[in-house]
Design a protein around this motif. Sequence first.
Motif, PDB file in Angstrom:
ATOM      1  N   THR A  51       0.865  -1.150  -0.013  1.00 21.93           N
ATOM      2  CA  THR A  51       0.075  -0.197  -0.060  1.00 21.93           C
ATOM      3  C   THR A  51       0.764   1.236  -0.084  1.00 21.93           C
ATOM      4  O   THR A  51       2.194   1.139   0.010  1.00 21.93           O
ATOM      5  N   ILE A  71      -6.026   2.371   5.639  1.00 22.38           N
ATOM      6  CA  ILE A  71      -5.958   1.160   7.078  1.00 22.38           C
ATOM      7  C   ILE A  71      -5.703   2.174   8.391  1.00 22.38           C
ATOM      8  O   ILE A  71      -4.770   2.944   8.319  1.00 22.38           O
ATOM      9  N   PRO A  74      -3.155  -0.311  11.420  1.00 23.71           N
ATOM     10  CA  PRO A  74      -2.437  -1.554  10.580  1.00 23.71           C
ATOM     11  C   PRO A  74      -1.992  -2.580  11.440  1.00 23.71           C
ATOM     12  O   PRO A  74      -2.109  -3.670  10.818  1.00 23.71           O
ATOM     13  N   PHE A  77      -5.230  -4.888  11.763  1.00 32.13           N
ATOM     14  CA  PHE A  77      -5.513  -5.207  10.153  1.00 32.13           C
ATOM     15  C   PHE A  77      -4.708  -6.457  10.020  1.00 32.13           C
ATOM     16  O   PHE A  77      -5.099  -7.421   9.742  1.00 32.13           O
ATOM     17  N   CYS A 182     -10.257  -0.475   8.532  1.00 33.05           N
ATOM     18  CA  CYS A 182     -10.294   0.285   7.337  1.00 33.05           C
ATOM     19  C   CYS A 182     -11.298   1.328   7.202  1.00 33.05           C
ATOM     20  O   CYS A 182     -12.608   0.896   7.755  1.00 33.05           O
TER      21      CYS A 182
END
Length: 186
Positions: A51, A71, A74, A77, A182
Motif C-alpha cells: 500500500t 487502513i 495497521p 489489520f 479500514c
Amino acid sequence: MLSSFKNYKAYEDNQLGDKTEGHSMNIVNGANDKMIGTYTMVGQNEFCFCTSTILDDELKKTFKRDSVFRIIDPLNFMIEITRSLPRVQSVLFGNCLYVNEKIISTKIPKNLDIEELKDDKETDKISFQKMIQAAGPSLTRHRFFLKHTDYQPQSEYRMLWSTDRKVEDGLVIHCPEARQFCEEIK
C-alpha cells in the motif's frame, strides 16, 4: 487480494511491476578487512500486501483506481489477515527503503573468520545461513523492503506473511474481521 513477489516480477506495467523485486547484493564486512558478498533473491515464500503511506489523486491515476481504502489500524489489520492465512511462520512489515542500487552492506564488530562460516556438510563452501547469522537481522529484514528510487513517489508500505512453502500466485482471502480497521476513500 494478497499477491507475491513472483507476480510483481511478471507485471508488464512498470508501476505495478518490478522485475528485480526481492533481489539484492549483500556485503558483510568484518573488523579484519575481510568481506563476503552474495547475490540473493527473497520473497519466494511470502504473501504480500503493498500500500502507500500517502493519499494522492495522482497515485490513484497511476494505479488506475477510482477508490481506495485507508487502513486506520495497521497492526490489528495485519493480525486479522494473519488469522485467515494458513501456515504463517512470521510477519514482516514496514516502509520500503529506496536506493539507487540494491546493495546492503553490513559491518560486524568482530573479525570475519571464514572457517567459522563454512558449511557443516560441504566444507569447501560458505554457509549462507551462518553468514546471515553473523551479519545480524538487518541484512535479513532489509532485503524484503528494497526498492529502486524510481519507485519512491509510491511511498510504499509492505506487509509480508512468510509461509513454509513457495508462494507462486496471489491469494484472495475472505476476512471481514479486517474491514473494521479500514475506511473507504472515494
